[in-house]
Design an enzyme around this catalytic site. Structure first.
Site, mmCIF file in Angstrom:
data_model
loop_
_atom_site.group_PDB
_atom_site.id
_atom_site.type_symbol
_atom_site.label_atom_id
_atom_site.label_comp_id
_atom_site.label_asym_id
_atom_site.label_seq_id
_atom_site.Cartn_x
_atom_site.Cartn_y
_atom_site.Cartn_z
ATOM 1 N N SER A 123 3.336 0.231 27.314
ATOM 2 C CA SER A 123 2.662 -0.951 27.841
ATOM 3 C C SER A 123 3.602 -1.776 28.696
ATOM 4 O O SER A 123 4.796 -1.855 28.420
ATOM 5 C CB SER A 123 2.166 -1.827 26.685
ATOM 6 O OG SER A 123 1.141 -1.180 25.998
ATOM 7 N N HIS A 125 0.966 6.009 27.684
ATOM 8 C CA HIS A 125 2.009 6.302 26.701
ATOM 9 C C HIS A 125 3.262 6.894 27.322
ATOM 10 O O HIS A 125 4.276 7.010 26.623
ATOM 11 C CB HIS A 125 1.464 7.208 25.588
ATOM 12 C CG HIS A 125 0.676 6.435 24.582
ATOM 13 N ND1 HIS A 125 -0.591 5.983 24.834
ATOM 14 C CD2 HIS A 125 0.990 5.992 23.347
ATOM 15 C CE1 HIS A 125 -1.030 5.318 23.789
ATOM 16 N NE2 HIS A 125 -0.093 5.303 22.869
ATOM 17 N N LYS A 158 -2.917 -7.778 15.281
ATOM 18 C CA LYS A 158 -3.263 -8.707 16.358
ATOM 19 C C LYS A 158 -4.585 -8.296 17.021
ATOM 20 O O LYS A 158 -5.438 -9.140 17.320
ATOM 21 C CB LYS A 158 -2.142 -8.720 17.396
ATOM 22 C CG LYS A 158 -2.213 -9.889 18.343
ATOM 23 C CD LYS A 158 -0.922 -10.063 19.113
ATOM 24 C CE LYS A 158 -1.019 -11.259 20.032
ATOM 25 N NZ LYS A 158 0.252 -11.594 20.670
ATOM 26 N N ASP A 159 -4.771 -6.990 17.246
ATOM 27 C CA ASP A 159 -6.036 -6.509 17.813
ATOM 28 C C ASP A 159 -7.196 -6.776 16.864
ATOM 29 O O ASP A 159 -8.311 -7.053 17.306
ATOM 30 C CB ASP A 159 -5.955 -5.004 18.116
ATOM 31 C CG ASP A 159 -5.229 -4.721 19.425
ATOM 32 O OD1 ASP A 159 -4.892 -5.700 20.128
ATOM 33 O OD2 ASP A 159 -5.004 -3.541 19.746
ATOM 34 N N GLU A 206 -27.798 -6.923 37.727
ATOM 35 C CA GLU A 206 -27.204 -7.601 36.586
ATOM 36 C C GLU A 206 -25.983 -8.395 37.041
ATOM 37 O O GLU A 206 -25.358 -8.068 38.051
ATOM 38 C CB GLU A 206 -26.793 -6.559 35.535
ATOM 39 C CG GLU A 206 -27.984 -5.880 34.877
ATOM 40 C CD GLU A 206 -28.515 -6.671 33.706
ATOM 41 O OE1 GLU A 206 -29.274 -7.637 33.934
ATOM 42 O OE2 GLU A 206 -28.178 -6.320 32.565
#
Lengths: 263, 426
Positions: free
Chosen positions: B222, B218, B246-247, B290
């Site tokens: 971004s 922040h 959108k998320d 894994e």
């Protein structure tokens, strides 16, 4: 710009996958110990996103299990009460359980005692411990079958193939003392004598009891035993899918509306 | 439309009362609400940060309930997992959600990292943001490794033995260190108990580092696909409702994939040997971790010969850890003033045709048995991996001629200077 990036990405990804699978194919035989054997691809009713257990087959498989397998193999996560899930009534379960003896105790005198099993008991193992099992089986340990179809690669096909895979050993193969030839076992030498020949049980529902039917039924039972919540899982999954498709659709419409004033 | 940096005024009196005394609502408003201005050109590659946060939340929730039914003792761990699968209400759902959730978490985080690598998100002024992300990845790996030990199946046991054995490669202190870590000479009750304790603790450490990660995010805000910093308010939209919407859509699509695995292929990513109870007397034919550790496992196994007095195993261990540690230096290895790979023709070629295939090939080899040709391929790919970061990237960033950058985000969105000028009202 973005489209060019996407094209490049797809091309690179395709090349990589091609390369990797080429390597995989070229070295296929190196993956298995010895030669590669294709398992028999048997179709089971529980396969596919909607597949449920064929309860009649699972019940027949339980009969094969108790008659044949259970003389050497345990199923320690199977409680008699679980048999209700494959269609047996409470009275049938009580009757079936009572044929087995379990050790309980200590009682008020401090003694362990034997009593007939009840619905909440677990299926008794044929041997008191691993040492006893090995001693009775020429050093080999018959594994517990509770999870067997999940504990092997392509488990249901594997166990089915194993059941029908006993053959006369080829002339150039020498079989060790107390070992048997099986086309599908790693290294082909297995300590377990052929368990199924056909007509090992008489099915109460009159089904044919040839070796393929018996093998199919016992694997159906073993997969139920390994994954008893399979039907509940798939049913829940279908509902979750329907919900999520609607959820995504609504959010897509909302996103389009919110962004509309910017485009 | 544009976000304001002033203190928001809330209509609800109760909210106002709380916020005047403890401004949590203002913090949320400015973090993920209308008060957080976000570049308006973020693509769907920017969805994976919030998805990673969501996965951590889901893992913590399913994990806490699983812990209520799980028994971390060597004698009972395997049984208690089967108890969860058979007798606990929706226990099968919790366990499959948690086990597949770990895989989905890694898929999301790897995409998030590769997004950062391609768009140069690690560059100034976001170096600490990037490095905190690498710390999160390391914590995730430790958590996932210890979580895989908990069911106490064959791969749990032998995986624990191999991975703790890596510490045994450290000169002088290695062996005592390994015994100290395990609480014994081999994985047993003591190891299982401490792994359970740490597996429970680490996710909360991750959550704390995520708070720092978001805090650091922040400060500059971004990054975006052009790599051009926000120049004016017209380059941004408020986080809510634009990116919450959108998320939200991305979340739906992601959950569809996750649920397909969880409900219809729950064991596809696991190893069948882990349905066999741990047996110290019987070594599995191939010990593999894994899938999300495969690239690093391939690097570990690529070192097969001792180098003077340095044992091969030690070099493998150092290389494996260096494969991630090298990311800490990325902001200084890549000197190009241009952030986004979209404007870096040479960098872009090495990214798509060099680094990405290299990592995928390493992943494939890590899952394959330690035999030829996989060992040789791993060695070539490992060499290339380090070559990419330590040699190719610095050279590319100094010789490359970047393509012209758009003047601003708005210009890149609208396509031409004229429109951009019109839109920004100049």
């Amino acid at each position: 710009m973005a489209i060019q990036t996407m094209k490049t990405a797809l091309l690179a990804f395709g090349l990589t996958v091609g390369l990797a699978s080429g390597v995989g194919l070229a070295s296929g035989p190196a993956l298995a110990a010895g030669e590669e054997v294709d398992l028999i691809n048997e179709h089971f009713h529980h396969e596919g996103p909607f597949g449920a257990f064929d309860k009649a087959a699972v019940q027949r498989g339980y009969q094969v299990f108790t008659t044949v397998c259970a003389s050497c193999h345990g199923a320690k996560y199977l409680a008699f009460r679980n048999l209700g899930e494959i269609g047996y009534t409470e009275d049938q379960i009580k009757a079936m359980a009572s044929q087995y003896t379990v050790t309980d105790g200590p009682n008020d005198d401090g003694e362990m005692f034997d009593r007939p099993a009840i619905a909440s008991d677990y299926f008794p193992s044929p041997y008191p411990n691993e040492k006893a099992a090995r001693a009775a089986n020429g050093g080999a340990y018959p594994p517990d079958l509770s999870l067997i179809t999940k504990a092997r690669e392509h488990g249901t096909d594997y166990v089915y193939s194993l059941m029908v895979g006993y053959e006369e050993a080829p002339a150039d193969v020498t079989i060790g003392e107390g070992m048997y030839y099986n086309a599908y076992f790693a290294g082909h030498q297995i300590g377990m004598p052929q368990p199924l020949y056909g007509d090992d049980v008489t099915y109460q529902d009159g089904s044919s009891s040839d070796i393929h039917q018996e093998a199919h039924d016992v694997v159906s039972f073993l997969h139920w035993l390994a994954e008893p919540k399979l039907e509940e899982r798939k049913r829940t999954g279908i509902k979750a899918m329907i919900f999520l498709v609607i959820f995504s659709g609504i959010f897509y419409a909302y996103k389009r509306r919110v962004w509309a004033d910017l485009h | 439309m544009s976000a304001s940096h002033e203190k928001p005024v809330f209509k609800n009196g109760m909210v106002r009362w709380v916020d005047d005394r403890l401004p949590v609502v203002t913090v949320m408003y400015n973090a993920i609400g209308p008060g957080h201005p976000t570049p308006k050109n973020l693509s769907y590659w920017w969805n994976f940060g919030s998805l990673a946060g969501l996965m951590l939340g889901l893992q913590i929730i399913t994990g806490i309930v699983l812990a209520m039914h799980y028994n971390p003792s060597a004698a009972e761990a395997f049984n208690s997992v089967e108890h969860i699968m058979r007798d606990v209400n929706f226990g099968w759902f919790l366990r499959y959600a948690h086990a597949n959730g770990a895989s989905m978490f890694f898929i999301v985080v790897y995409i998030h990292i590769f997004r950062g690598l391609y768009y140069g998100s690690y560059k100034s002024p976001r170096e600490l943001l990037w490095m905190l992300g690498v710390v999160i990845l390391l914590c995730m790996m430790a958590t996932a490794f210890m979580g895989y030990v908990l069911p106490w199946g064959q791969m749990s046991f032998w995986g624990a033995k191999v991975i703790t054995g890596l510490f045994g490669a450290i000169p002088l202190v290695g062996e005592p260190l390994q015994i100290w870590l395990l609480g014994g000479f081999a994985p047993d009750n003591a190891s299982l108990n401490r792994f359970f304790s740490l597996h429970f603790l680490l996710p909360f450490v991750i959550a704390a580092v995520i708070i720092l990660h978001i805090w650091a995010l922040h400060i500059p805000g971004s990054s975006n696909p052009t790599g051009v910093e926000v120049k004016s308010e017209s380059d941004t939209v408020p986080f809510h409702p634009y990116y919450t919407a959108k998320d939200g859509f991305g979340l739906g699509v992601f959950l569809i994939l996750y649920c397909l695995m969880l409900f219809f292929l729950p064991n596809a990513l696991g190893h069948p040997d882990n349905y066999i109870p741990a047996n110290p007397m019987s070594t599995p034919a191939h010990i593999v971790p894994e899938w999300y550790f495969w690239p690093f496992y391939a690097i570990l196994r690529a070192f097969t010969a001792d180098f003077f007095f340095i044992p091969a195993k030690l070099m493998g261990v150092l290389a494996m850890f260096s494969a991630i540690l090298v990311w800490f230096f990325l902001p200084w290895l890549d000197n190009s003033p241009v952030r986004s790979g979209n404007y870096r023709p040479l960098f872009r070629k090495f990214f798509w045709f060099g680094l990405l295939p290299c990592v995928l090939v390493l992943g494939y080899c890590g899952g394959a048995p330690a035999e030829e040709p996989f060992v040789m391929i791993s060695q070539i790919a490992t060499a290339y991996y380090f070559l990419h970061f330590l040699v190719i990237l610095p050279i590319v960033s100094s010789v490359e001629k970047p393509e012209p950058l758009p003047y601003s985000i708005t210009e890149s969105v609208l396509g031409s200077d004229d429109k951009a000028t019109l839109a920004s009202g100049n």
